[in-house]
Design a protein around this motif. Structure first.
Motif, PDB file in Angstrom:
ATOM      1  N   SER A  54     -28.279  22.727  24.859  1.00 39.76           N
ATOM      2  CA  SER A  54     -29.260  23.608  25.640  1.00 39.76           C
ATOM      3  C   SER A  54     -30.166  23.938  24.462  1.00 39.76           C
ATOM      4  N   ALA A  83     -33.503  26.488  24.079  1.00 44.50           N
ATOM      5  CA  ALA A  83     -34.305  27.349  24.819  1.00 44.50           C
ATOM      6  C   ALA A  83     -35.765  27.637  24.037  1.00 44.50           C
ATOM      7  N   ASP A 115     -35.262  22.783  32.931  1.00 42.39           N
ATOM      8  CA  ASP A 115     -35.312  24.070  33.644  1.00 42.39           C
ATOM      9  C   ASP A 115     -36.622  24.616  33.205  1.00 42.39           C
ATOM     10  N   LYS A 165     -36.568  28.447  33.281  1.00 41.82           N
ATOM     11  CA  LYS A 165     -35.866  28.983  32.251  1.00 41.82           C
ATOM     12  C   LYS A 165     -36.243  28.583  30.825  1.00 41.82           C
ATOM     13  N   THR A 203     -36.063  25.927  29.313  1.00 40.40           N
ATOM     14  CA  THR A 203     -34.995  25.298  28.727  1.00 40.40           C
ATOM     15  C   THR A 203     -34.920  23.747  29.017  1.00 40.40           C
TER      16      THR A 203
END
Length: 114
Positions: free
Chosen positions: A21, A23, A72, A75, A77
């Protein structure tokens, strides 16, 4: 100032899977092209996968069919799903975005070993 934070790396056996991930501290996902890169010891950093603002993707030949980049927007992310991992996938994985300059995350280590 954009901050990118990668996570999800670790030690996995050959044939295994990991999901990385990335972010972002700012609302940039879905607006700018995001890329995943990797750097193995003694080698140059290389592009692994990228996703554009309209969702188009491209992959390094070495990971096609095994890795999938996705995002996403809500998010902030970006993800990198890595399947059928091989020892040669061992590297530090980074995400990057170019907004007038390049912003890199700190990287996350992926080790594929039995």
């Amino acid at each position: 100032q954009v901050q990118l934070v990668e996570s999800g790396g670790g030690l996995v056996q050959p044939g295994g899977s990991l999901r990385l991930s990335c972010a972002s501290s700012e609302t940039i996902i879905g607006i700018y092209t995001m890329g995943w890169y990797r750097q193995a010891p003694g080698k140059q950093r290389e592009l692994v996968a990228a996703i554009t603002s309209v969702g188009s993707t491209n992959y390094a030949d070495s990971v096609k069919g095994r890795f999938t980049i996705s995002r996403d927007n809500a998010k902030n992310t970006v993800y990198l799903q890595m399947n059928s991992l091989k020892p040669e996938d061992t590297a530090v994985y980074y995400c990057k975005v170019d907004i007038r300059r390049s912003y890199w995350g700190q990287g996350t280590q992926v080790t594929v070993s039995s």
